[in-house]
Design a protein around this motif. Structure first.
Motif, mmCIF file in Angstrom:
data_model
loop_
_atom_site.group_PDB
_atom_site.id
_atom_site.type_symbol
_atom_site.label_atom_id
_atom_site.label_comp_id
_atom_site.label_asym_id
_atom_site.label_seq_id
_atom_site.Cartn_x
_atom_site.Cartn_y
_atom_site.Cartn_z
ATOM 1 N N MET A 1 0.843 -1.178 0.000
ATOM 2 C CA MET A 1 0.000 0.000 0.000
ATOM 3 C C MET A 1 0.890 1.243 0.000
ATOM 4 O O MET A 1 1.926 1.277 0.653
ATOM 5 N N ASN A 2 0.481 2.256 -0.735
ATOM 6 C CA ASN A 2 1.159 3.543 -0.742
ATOM 7 C C ASN A 2 0.584 4.399 0.375
ATOM 8 O O ASN A 2 -0.639 4.507 0.524
ATOM 9 N N ILE A 3 1.476 5.016 1.172
ATOM 10 C CA ILE A 3 1.064 5.831 2.313
ATOM 11 C C ILE A 3 1.751 7.183 2.235
ATOM 12 O O ILE A 3 2.979 7.263 2.132
ATOM 13 N N LEU A 4 0.949 8.264 2.312
ATOM 14 C CA LEU A 4 1.527 9.600 2.463
ATOM 15 C C LEU A 4 2.097 9.699 3.872
ATOM 16 O O LEU A 4 1.453 9.264 4.830
ATOM 17 N N VAL A 5 3.277 10.280 4.016
ATOM 18 C CA VAL A 5 3.887 10.452 5.330
ATOM 19 C C VAL A 5 4.478 11.853 5.401
ATOM 20 O O VAL A 5 5.183 12.284 4.481
ATOM 21 N N SER A 6 4.199 12.561 6.496
ATOM 22 C CA SER A 6 4.815 13.874 6.693
ATOM 23 C C SER A 6 6.327 13.726 6.603
ATOM 24 O O SER A 6 6.934 12.920 7.322
ATOM 25 N N ALA A 7 6.924 14.498 5.726
ATOM 26 C CA ALA A 7 8.363 14.407 5.492
ATOM 27 C C ALA A 7 9.163 14.659 6.762
ATOM 28 O O ALA A 7 10.188 14.012 6.996
ATOM 29 N N CYS A 8 8.692 15.558 7.618
ATOM 30 C CA CYS A 8 9.419 15.856 8.856
ATOM 31 C C CYS A 8 9.503 14.624 9.753
ATOM 32 O O CYS A 8 10.492 14.428 10.462
ATOM 33 N N LEU A 9 8.467 13.763 9.740
ATOM 34 C CA LEU A 9 8.487 12.535 10.544
ATOM 35 C C LEU A 9 9.513 11.538 10.028
ATOM 36 O O LEU A 9 9.965 10.663 10.765
ATOM 37 N N ARG A 31 9.964 0.914 8.156
ATOM 38 C CA ARG A 31 11.001 0.111 7.478
ATOM 39 C C ARG A 31 10.575 -1.345 7.352
ATOM 40 O O ARG A 31 10.875 -2.012 6.367
ATOM 41 N N GLN A 32 9.890 -1.838 8.350
ATOM 42 C CA GLN A 32 9.487 -3.245 8.382
ATOM 43 C C GLN A 32 8.128 -3.500 7.739
ATOM 44 O O GLN A 32 7.743 -4.644 7.566
ATOM 45 N N SER A 33 7.418 -2.439 7.375
ATOM 46 C CA SER A 33 6.030 -2.588 6.922
ATOM 47 C C SER A 33 5.884 -3.066 5.485
ATOM 48 O O SER A 33 4.857 -3.638 5.129
ATOM 49 N N GLY A 34 6.872 -2.787 4.651
ATOM 50 C CA GLY A 34 6.766 -3.155 3.250
ATOM 51 C C GLY A 34 5.917 -2.205 2.422
ATOM 52 O O GLY A 34 5.725 -2.418 1.231
ATOM 53 N N HIS A 35 5.400 -1.150 3.037
ATOM 54 C CA HIS A 35 4.591 -0.167 2.313
ATOM 55 C C HIS A 35 5.495 0.815 1.576
ATOM 56 O O HIS A 35 6.652 1.019 1.945
ATOM 57 N N THR A 36 4.961 1.431 0.543
ATOM 58 C CA THR A 36 5.669 2.486 -0.173
ATOM 59 C C THR A 36 5.290 3.816 0.446
ATOM 60 O O THR A 36 4.103 4.137 0.582
ATOM 61 N N ALA A 81 -0.950 17.926 -1.591
ATOM 62 C CA ALA A 81 -0.937 16.638 -0.890
ATOM 63 C C ALA A 81 -2.061 15.737 -1.397
ATOM 64 O O ALA A 81 -1.856 14.536 -1.612
ATOM 65 N N LEU A 82 -3.237 16.318 -1.600
ATOM 66 C CA LEU A 82 -4.355 15.529 -2.134
ATOM 67 C C LEU A 82 -4.031 15.038 -3.540
ATOM 68 O O LEU A 82 -4.321 13.883 -3.883
ATOM 69 N N GLN A 83 -3.409 15.871 -4.343
ATOM 70 C CA GLN A 83 -3.031 15.458 -5.698
ATOM 71 C C GLN A 83 -2.060 14.272 -5.646
ATOM 72 O O GLN A 83 -2.197 13.314 -6.406
ATOM 73 N N LEU A 84 -1.090 14.322 -4.734
ATOM 74 C CA LEU A 84 -0.161 13.194 -4.588
ATOM 75 C C LEU A 84 -0.888 11.936 -4.131
ATOM 76 O O LEU A 84 -0.613 10.837 -4.626
ATOM 77 N N ALA A 85 -1.813 12.095 -3.186
ATOM 78 C CA ALA A 85 -2.580 10.936 -2.713
ATOM 79 C C ALA A 85 -3.331 10.287 -3.871
ATOM 80 O O ALA A 85 -3.346 9.059 -3.998
ATOM 81 N N ARG A 86 -3.934 11.103 -4.691
ATOM 82 C CA ARG A 86 -4.675 10.566 -5.842
ATOM 83 C C ARG A 86 -3.731 9.938 -6.855
ATOM 84 O O ARG A 86 -3.998 8.854 -7.389
ATOM 85 N N LEU A 87 -2.631 10.604 -7.147
ATOM 86 C CA LEU A 87 -1.668 10.121 -8.129
ATOM 87 C C LEU A 87 -1.109 8.753 -7.749
ATOM 88 O O LEU A 87 -0.956 7.872 -8.594
ATOM 89 N N TYR A 88 -0.826 8.571 -6.464
ATOM 90 C CA TYR A 88 -0.232 7.330 -5.997
ATOM 91 C C TYR A 88 -1.245 6.357 -5.395
ATOM 92 O O TYR A 88 -0.862 5.295 -4.905
ATOM 93 N N GLY A 89 -2.517 6.697 -5.425
ATOM 94 C CA GLY A 89 -3.548 5.812 -4.902
ATOM 95 C C GLY A 89 -3.466 5.601 -3.401
ATOM 96 O O GLY A 89 -3.782 4.514 -2.910
ATOM 97 N N CYS A 90 -3.028 6.611 -2.677
ATOM 98 C CA CYS A 90 -2.892 6.501 -1.223
ATOM 99 C C CYS A 90 -4.261 6.553 -0.564
ATOM 100 O O CYS A 90 -5.027 7.491 -0.787
ATOM 101 N N ARG A 91 -4.537 5.551 0.232
ATOM 102 C CA ARG A 91 -5.786 5.528 0.997
ATOM 103 C C ARG A 91 -5.541 5.867 2.455
ATOM 104 O O ARG A 91 -6.471 5.924 3.252
ATOM 105 N N ALA A 92 -4.260 6.075 2.817
ATOM 106 C CA ALA A 92 -3.905 6.391 4.195
ATOM 107 C C ALA A 92 -2.745 7.378 4.216
ATOM 108 O O ALA A 92 -1.950 7.447 3.271
ATOM 109 N N ALA A 93 -2.678 8.126 5.319
ATOM 110 C CA ALA A 93 -1.594 9.084 5.532
ATOM 111 C C ALA A 93 -1.204 9.058 7.001
ATOM 112 O O ALA A 93 -2.056 8.877 7.876
ATOM 113 N N ILE A 94 0.089 9.224 7.254
ATOM 114 C CA ILE A 94 0.590 9.399 8.622
ATOM 115 C C ILE A 94 1.177 10.807 8.655
ATOM 116 O O ILE A 94 2.189 11.081 8.009
ATOM 117 N N LEU A 95 0.497 11.690 9.375
ATOM 118 C CA LEU A 95 0.842 13.111 9.368
ATOM 119 C C LEU A 95 1.217 13.599 10.762
ATOM 120 O O LEU A 95 0.814 13.009 11.772
#
Length: 144
Positions: A1-9, A31-36, A81-95
């Motif tokens: 799964m593709n996940i948006l993540v706050s870059a600062c985190l 690192r262990q999750s296997g998600h993109t 951020a929404l555009q990136l979520a749509r582009l990469y098919g992200c259904r989740a974000a860690i912000l």
């Protein structure tokens, strides 16, 4: 799964102060999750520099401590951020928790006194309104 993540985190120095909010427990789990991971910093995407003056939500606006209105930049960053979520098919974000962009469930109250209130940052709210589940560095375990 593709996940948006706050870059600062993720340890990227894009925090308003010029630093980061690297979260070792989050980094280890990711690192262990296997998600993109898709790094995102709405403030930077909205055109704000790093470092930049701290800002907080004041109702529908985002203001710096000096009173400058940076709402337009925050909205532009949220849309990116929404555009990136749509582009990469992200259904989740860690912000980043409590942020005027990324905070989910609680944000700072607009007085710059480190008091929190119920609410969402502009990016978190927009992502949620478009079906993206939003987590933060304290709640990410529910996703992973």
């Amino acid at each position: 799964m593709n996940i948006l993540v706050s870059a600062c985190l993720l340890g990227i120095a894009c925090k308003y102060s010029g630093g980061d909010n690297a979260c070792p427990a989050l980094l280890q789990a990711l690192r262990q999750s296997g998600h993109t991971l898709i790094p995102v910093c709405p403030e930077v995407y909205g055109g704000l520099p790093t470092p930049r003056p701290p800002a907080e939500r004041c109702g529908d606006r985002v203001l710096t401590e000096a009173g400058a209105d940076v709402t337009a930049q925050y909205r532009r960053g949220a849309e990116a951020a929404l555009q990136l979520a749509r582009l990469y098919g992200c259904r989740a974000a860690i912000l980043k928790a409590n942020s005027p962009s990324c905070g989910s469930g609680t944000i700072y109250d607009g007085t710059f006194r480190h008091r929190r209130i119920s609410g969402d940052g502009l990016t978190a709210a927009l992502l949620k309104a478009n079906g993206v589940q939003v987590y933060n560095e304290d709640t990410f375990a529910a996703l992973l």
